[in-house]
Structures are given as structure tokens and as C-alpha cells.
Design a protein around this motif. Structure first.
Motif, PDB file in Angstrom:
ATOM      1  N   ILE A 164      34.888  60.683  17.759  1.00 64.07           N
ATOM      2  CA  ILE A 164      35.646  59.477  18.104  1.00 64.07           C
ATOM      3  C   ILE A 164      35.734  59.316  19.617  1.00 64.07           C
ATOM      4  CG2 ILE A 164      37.907  58.365  17.943  1.00 64.07           C
ATOM      5  CD1 ILE A 164      38.210  59.929  15.237  1.00 64.07           C
ATOM      6  N   LEU A 165      36.018  60.413  20.320  1.00 58.16           N
ATOM      7  CA  LEU A 165      36.103  60.367  21.783  1.00 58.16           C
ATOM      8  C   LEU A 165      34.757  59.978  22.382  1.00 58.16           C
ATOM      9  CD1 LEU A 165      37.735  60.912  24.370  1.00 58.16           C
ATOM     10  CD2 LEU A 165      37.042  63.312  24.201  1.00 58.16           C
ATOM     11  N   GLY A 166      33.671  60.528  21.836  1.00 58.76           N
ATOM     12  CA  GLY A 166      32.345  60.214  22.348  1.00 58.76           C
ATOM     13  C   GLY A 166      31.994  58.746  22.176  1.00 58.76           C
ATOM     14  N   MET A 167      32.351  58.159  21.037  1.00 59.36           N
ATOM     15  CA  MET A 167      32.080  56.741  20.826  1.00 59.36           C
ATOM     16  C   MET A 167      32.891  55.873  21.783  1.00 59.36           C
ATOM     17  SD  MET A 167      31.870  56.653  16.640  1.00 59.36           S
ATOM     18  CE  MET A 167      31.373  54.938  16.547  1.00 59.36           C
ATOM     19  N   THR A 168      34.126  56.290  22.056  1.00 61.03           N
ATOM     20  CA  THR A 168      34.968  55.548  22.999  1.00 61.03           C
ATOM     21  C   THR A 168      34.385  55.610  24.408  1.00 61.03           C
ATOM     22  OG1 THR A 168      36.902  56.131  21.661  1.00 61.03           O
ATOM     23  CG2 THR A 168      37.306  55.306  23.886  1.00 61.03           C
ATOM     24  N   ILE A 169      33.925  56.790  24.812  1.00 60.09           N
ATOM     25  CA  ILE A 169      33.327  56.944  26.138  1.00 60.09           C
ATOM     26  C   ILE A 169      32.031  56.148  26.244  1.00 60.09           C
ATOM     27  CG2 ILE A 169      32.194  58.626  27.667  1.00 60.09           C
ATOM     28  CD1 ILE A 169      34.325  60.649  26.827  1.00 60.09           C
ATOM     29  N   THR A 170      31.245  56.134  25.169  1.00 59.20           N
ATOM     30  CA  THR A 170      30.014  55.342  25.156  1.00 59.20           C
ATOM     31  C   THR A 170      30.322  53.866  25.355  1.00 59.20           C
ATOM     32  OG1 THR A 170      28.959  56.933  23.671  1.00 59.20           O
ATOM     33  CG2 THR A 170      27.968  54.751  23.802  1.00 59.20           C
ATOM     34  N   SER A 171      31.392  53.412  24.738  1.00 60.43           N
ATOM     35  CA  SER A 171      31.821  52.027  24.936  1.00 60.43           C
ATOM     36  C   SER A 171      32.135  51.756  26.409  1.00 60.43           C
ATOM     37  CB  SER A 171      33.054  51.744  24.075  1.00 60.43           C
ATOM     38  OG  SER A 171      33.598  50.486  24.372  1.00 60.43           O
ATOM     39  N   CYS A 172      32.741  52.742  27.067  1.00 58.11           N
ATOM     40  CA  CYS A 172      33.088  52.571  28.490  1.00 58.11           C
ATOM     41  C   CYS A 172      31.842  52.397  29.359  1.00 58.11           C
ATOM     42  CB  CYS A 172      33.884  53.777  28.979  1.00 58.11           C
ATOM     43  SG  CYS A 172      35.524  53.917  28.243  1.00 58.11           S
ATOM     44  N   SER A 173      30.724  53.030  28.956  1.00 60.21           N
ATOM     45  CA  SER A 173      29.492  52.890  29.744  1.00 60.21           C
ATOM     46  C   SER A 173      29.023  51.441  29.757  1.00 60.21           C
ATOM     47  CB  SER A 173      28.397  53.808  29.194  1.00 60.21           C
ATOM     48  OG  SER A 173      27.911  53.344  27.949  1.00 60.21           O
ATOM     49  N   PHE A 174      29.219  50.731  28.637  1.00 63.10           N
ATOM     50  CA  PHE A 174      28.803  49.329  28.606  1.00 63.10           C
ATOM     51  C   PHE A 174      29.806  48.431  29.322  1.00 63.10           C
ATOM     52  CE2 PHE A 174      25.229  50.341  26.229  1.00 63.10           C
ATOM     53  CZ  PHE A 174      24.472  49.206  25.977  1.00 63.10           C
ATOM     54  N   ILE A 175      31.051  48.866  29.414  1.00 63.12           N
ATOM     55  CA  ILE A 175      32.016  48.125  30.246  1.00 63.12           C
ATOM     56  C   ILE A 175      31.595  48.221  31.711  1.00 63.12           C
ATOM     57  CG2 ILE A 175      34.404  48.071  31.050  1.00 63.12           C
ATOM     58  CD1 ILE A 175      35.245  49.025  28.254  1.00 63.12           C
ATOM     59  N   ILE A 176      31.211  49.423  32.142  1.00 62.58           N
ATOM     60  CA  ILE A 176      30.704  49.597  33.508  1.00 62.58           C
ATOM     61  C   ILE A 176      29.480  48.725  33.732  1.00 62.58           C
ATOM     62  CG2 ILE A 176      29.709  51.255  35.147  1.00 62.58           C
ATOM     63  CD1 ILE A 176      31.359  53.429  33.696  1.00 62.58           C
ATOM     64  N   CYS A 177      28.571  48.725  32.742  1.00 55.05           N
ATOM     65  CA  CYS A 177      27.356  47.924  32.835  1.00 55.05           C
ATOM     66  C   CYS A 177      27.682  46.438  32.936  1.00 55.05           C
ATOM     67  CB  CYS A 177      26.472  48.203  31.617  1.00 55.05           C
ATOM     68  SG  CYS A 177      24.867  47.410  31.659  1.00 55.05           S
ATOM     69  N   GLY A 178      28.683  46.001  32.181  1.00 56.06           N
ATOM     70  CA  GLY A 178      29.085  44.606  32.226  1.00 56.06           C
ATOM     71  C   GLY A 178      29.620  44.209  33.586  1.00 56.06           C
ATOM     72  N   PHE A 179      30.457  45.059  34.177  1.00 55.15           N
ATOM     73  CA  PHE A 179      30.989  44.758  35.515  1.00 55.15           C
ATOM     74  C   PHE A 179      29.884  44.798  36.575  1.00 55.15           C
ATOM     75  CE2 PHE A 179      35.243  45.897  33.747  1.00 55.15           C
ATOM     76  CZ  PHE A 179      35.870  44.709  34.070  1.00 55.15           C
ATOM     77  N   LEU A 180      28.901  45.671  36.378  1.00 55.43           N
ATOM     78  CA  LEU A 180      27.757  45.699  37.298  1.00 55.43           C
ATOM     79  C   LEU A 180      26.991  44.379  37.209  1.00 55.43           C
ATOM     80  CD1 LEU A 180      25.872  47.132  39.273  1.00 55.43           C
ATOM     81  CD2 LEU A 180      24.731  48.202  37.321  1.00 55.43           C
ATOM     82  N   GLN A 181      26.817  43.864  36.003  1.00 49.48           N
ATOM     83  CA  GLN A 181      26.136  42.579  35.836  1.00 49.48           C
ATOM     84  C   GLN A 181      26.923  41.453  36.490  1.00 49.48           C
ATOM     85  OE1 GLN A 181      23.126  42.413  34.401  1.00 49.48           O
ATOM     86  NE2 GLN A 181      22.940  40.206  34.751  1.00 49.48           N
ATOM     87  N   VAL A 182      28.259  41.504  36.372  1.00 43.79           N
ATOM     88  CA  VAL A 182      29.108  40.502  37.033  1.00 43.79           C
ATOM     89  C   VAL A 182      28.912  40.566  38.546  1.00 43.79           C
ATOM     90  CG1 VAL A 182      31.497  39.868  37.544  1.00 43.79           C
ATOM     91  CG2 VAL A 182      30.841  40.437  35.200  1.00 43.79           C
ATOM     92  N   ALA A 183      28.858  41.786  39.107  1.00 40.62           N
ATOM     93  CA  ALA A 183      28.654  41.950  40.551  1.00 40.62           C
ATOM     94  C   ALA A 183      27.291  41.416  40.979  1.00 40.62           C
ATOM     95  CB  ALA A 183      28.782  43.431  40.923  1.00 40.62           C
ATOM     96  N   MET A 184      26.267  41.634  40.156  1.00 39.99           N
ATOM     97  CA  MET A 184      24.925  41.127  40.472  1.00 39.99           C
ATOM     98  C   MET A 184      24.905  39.603  40.484  1.00 39.99           C
ATOM     99  SD  MET A 184      22.734  43.814  38.165  1.00 39.99           S
ATOM    100  CE  MET A 184      21.189  42.920  38.310  1.00 39.99           C
ATOM    101  N   GLU A 185      25.583  38.997  39.529  1.00 44.24           N
ATOM    102  CA  GLU A 185      25.649  37.539  39.485  1.00 44.24           C
ATOM    103  C   GLU A 185      26.449  36.994  40.670  1.00 44.24           C
ATOM    104  OE1 GLU A 185      27.231  36.685  35.655  1.00 44.24           O
ATOM    105  OE2 GLU A 185      25.379  37.226  34.584  1.00 44.24           O
ATOM    106  N   GLY A 186      27.512  37.725  41.054  1.00 42.73           N
ATOM    107  CA  GLY A 186      28.278  37.329  42.227  1.00 42.73           C
ATOM    108  C   GLY A 186      27.455  37.429  43.507  1.00 42.73           C
ATOM    109  N   LYS A 187      26.602  38.447  43.567  1.00 41.35           N
ATOM    110  CA  LYS A 187      25.719  38.617  44.731  1.00 41.35           C
ATOM    111  C   LYS A 187      24.764  37.431  44.849  1.00 41.35           C
ATOM    112  CE  LYS A 187      24.028  41.838  47.742  1.00 41.35           C
ATOM    113  NZ  LYS A 187      24.782  42.688  48.674  1.00 41.35           N
ATOM    114  N   ALA A 188      24.214  36.991  43.709  1.00 42.02           N
ATOM    115  CA  ALA A 188      23.304  35.844  43.715  1.00 42.02           C
ATOM    116  C   ALA A 188      24.038  34.572  44.136  1.00 42.02           C
ATOM    117  CB  ALA A 188      22.684  35.674  42.332  1.00 42.02           C
ATOM    118  N   SER A 189      25.263  34.381  43.654  1.00 43.92           N
ATOM    119  CA  SER A 189      26.049  33.195  44.021  1.00 43.92           C
ATOM    120  C   SER A 189      26.364  33.173  45.510  1.00 43.92           C
ATOM    121  CB  SER A 189      27.349  33.162  43.210  1.00 43.92           C
ATOM    122  OG  SER A 189      27.079  33.060  41.832  1.00 43.92           O
ATOM    123  N   SER A 190      26.741  34.350  46.047  1.00 46.78           N
ATOM    124  CA  SER A 190      27.052  34.436  47.489  1.00 46.78           C
ATOM    125  C   SER A 190      25.821  34.122  48.333  1.00 46.78           C
ATOM    126  CB  SER A 190      27.576  35.831  47.823  1.00 46.78           C
ATOM    127  OG  SER A 190      28.749  36.118  47.117  1.00 46.78           O
TER     128      SER A 190
END
Length: 327
Positions: A164-190
């Protein structure tokens, strides 16, 4: 031209490296055959499980009378173990996107790296080499430090909790990935605001993008989730499955990976926007972790009870053999 020829020469020969290592592995496997415990196959366990299961739910005869109490109880225990596999396709759906969607994200990132005056380019798929490196480095750390610390501070270290803990941590990796994608899109907008252009995240020049090494944290996190989940699932299955059913558990464990790949095909049609997909997958696996908790809470008692009875029977049998042999 000399550099191109050298590169082609290298590429032709480097393809043979995996084949060479596979040949070495096969030779080593065959050479060590004399030390293996070879048990002759006795029937087909998958067919046996199917017959007992059919009899349990649809048969007119009592499955205990038809197949014997031992096989009936073993089949029931097997299905309890397999219940833990139900949420696993969602874990594999995330994990296997390392080699697909994460590579696509890395393709539009800046891979240039300068070390000691020398310029290098990190290719998008080369980032995936970090996963096996982290695996080899972190398994001893988890065994020697993480699990003992968890015990010391009062956290459970049972197989079900680790899954259960491992699945929760795996979910966190995609949250990090999502915020990285947001930062990349913000970089393009800037960049567009500063230069009056209309680049998207996919066609913004790489040198103006976020560096590909920004993926390292999410690769590290998903590797931790892999250690806690995928390794523990096999440990759990082999601990609780009846001896005659371990091969069935192994085959169905591999089947969860295949189902996970089908799940990716289905859910990735929900939206084409990468940011939404990354956060969507994070939520899906969090829900799968909750489902895993509910399943484990229900079946843990019967699983432990069956295993304790099996150990008692095994110990009684060992003591009886000792008495008969006069030890």
C-alpha cells in the motif's frame, strides 16, 4: 566523416552486447543445473484450480468430497492471495509509462550537459537507465536502514502495508511529473511573452527548456515505490500461497503487468493534455491503494490463520518423523 563512421561502427557492435550477456546467462543457468532441486511436474495446477473453483461456485457436487479437503482449502487460500493482485494493474500502468510517456516528456527537455569543458547530450531514453541503478543502490538501504527505522518508530513493516505504501509513493512520482509538466508549460509561456512568439511546450527550442535532469526526483521516487510494491508482492505471494499453487501465483502476477498495459491504452484516451494525464494517473493509483487497503484488511486474518495451521501441520510432521527415526 571519421566521426560518423566511428559512431556507426560503435552502434553496430553495441547491439551485440545484450545478446552476449544473454548467452552468458543461459550458459551459467545450464551449467548450474546439477545443483537445482528438480521436482517432476505433477499435473497442471492452473487446470486443477479452474476445476475446483468451478465446482465451488457452479458444481452440483461438494468440492471437498470431489477433490479432497486439502485441494479445496489450498484453492480458497490461493484466491485470497490473488485478491491482493486486483489493484496491481494500476500500479503497473503507472510504472510502465516510465518508458513511454516520461520519455516523450524528456524529448522536449534540454539534454545538454557540460562536464570539465566537454559537451554531452543526454538522450531522452537514457534517463531510464537511472531506474535499475537506483534499484541496485536502494534495495540494501531499504533492508538495512528503512525497514529497521520503520519498526523502531512503530510503523508496520508487513507485506500488505509495504504494498500500500509503495503504491502511494508511486502515485507521488506522477504528481512530481505533473508539476514538472506545468513548469515546462510555464517556461514556454514566459518565452512567448518575452519574445512575441507562439511556441508550445513541444516546439520551444530545447536550450530554453527545463533540463532533463529535473526528471531525476520522480525516477527516484517511482523506484522506491517499485521496491516497496513489486518486490513485496512476490514475497507476499510466496509466503501465503500453498506450495502447490506458487506457480499459479507467479503466472497471474505477470498477468497483472499485461492488464496494466491495457489499462494505459484505455485511460490515456480520456485526454490528450499531458498535465491532466499525469495528475489523473496519480489519483487513479491513490484510489487503487485505498482499494488495496480494503482488500488486505478483509483477507489478512484468514490468510494468517491458514498459514499458521500449515506451519503447525508441518512442525507436527517433522516431530513425528524424528520420533519414528529415534532422534
Amino acid at each position: 566523416n571519421d566521426g560518423t563512421e566511428l559512431k556507426q561502427w560503435y552502434q553496430r557492435r553495441v547491439r551485440g552486447v545484450p545478446a552476449a550477456f544473454m548467452l552468458i546467462a543461459v550458459v551459467a543457468f545450464v551449467a548450474a543445473g546439477m545443483w537445482y532441486a528438480k521436482v517432476p511436474p505433477q499435473g497442471n495446477p492452473i487446470v486443477d484450480v479452474a476445476k475446483v473453483t468451478w465446482s465451488m461456485f457452479f458444481g452440483s457436487e461438494d468440492p471437498v468430497e470431489k477433490f479432497g479437503e486439502k485441494k479445496y482449502k489450498e484453492t480458497r487460500q490461493l484466491w485470497r492471495v490473488l485478491a491482493v493482485f486486483i489493484p496491481l494493474p494500476f500500479f503497473w500502468a503507472l510504472f510502465d509509462q516510465q518508458s513511454s510517456r516520461w520519455v516523450l516528456q524528456a524529448r522536449v527537455m534540454n539534454g545538454n550537459l557540460t562536464i570539465g569543458g566537454e559537451n554531452f547530450e543526454i538522450k531522452p531514453d537514457q534517463m531510464q537507465a537511472l531506474n535499475p541503478i537506483f534499484i541496485l543502490a536502494l534495495i540494501p538501504v531499504f533492508e538495512g536502514a528503512v525497514y529497521p527505522i520503520m519498526k523502531k518508530i512503530g510503523l508496520p513493516t508487513s507485506a500488505t502495508f509495504r504494498i500500500i505504501l509503495g503504491m502511494t509513493i508511486t502515485s507521488c512520482s506522477f504528481i512530481i511529473c505533473g508539476f514538472l509538466q506545468v513548469a515546462m508549460e510555464g517556461k514556454a509561456s514566459s518565452y512567448n511573452e518575452a519574445h512575441g512568439t507562439n511556441f508550445t511546450v513541444h516546439d520551444l527550442p530545447n536550450q530554453h527548456q527545463i533540463h532533463v535532469l529535473a526528471q531525476v526526483p520522480m525516477i527516484f521516487v517511482i523506484t522506491c515505490g517499485e521496491i516497496l510494491t513489486s518486490i513485496t508482492v512476490l514475497e507476499f505471494a510466496y509466503s501465503y500461497a500453498p506450495p502447490s499453487m506458487k506457480s499459479v501465483c507467479q503466472s497471474l502476477s505477470l498477468l497483472t503487468t499485461a492488464v496494466g498495459n491495457l489499462v494505459v491504452i484505455i485511460f490515456n484516451k480520456v485526454t490528450e493534455k499531458e498535465t491532466y494525464l499525469f495528475f489523473m494517473w496519480a489519483v487513479i493509483v491513490l484510489l487503487a491503494a485505498v482499494l488495496q487497503w480494503a482488500i488486505c484488511k478483509k483477507i489478512q486474518g484468514p490468510l494468517d490463520e491458514y498459514r499458521e495451521k500449515e506451519l503447525e501441520c508441518k512442525n507436527d510432521g517433522t516431530e513425528l518423523k524424528k520420533k519414528e527415526s529415534g532422534v
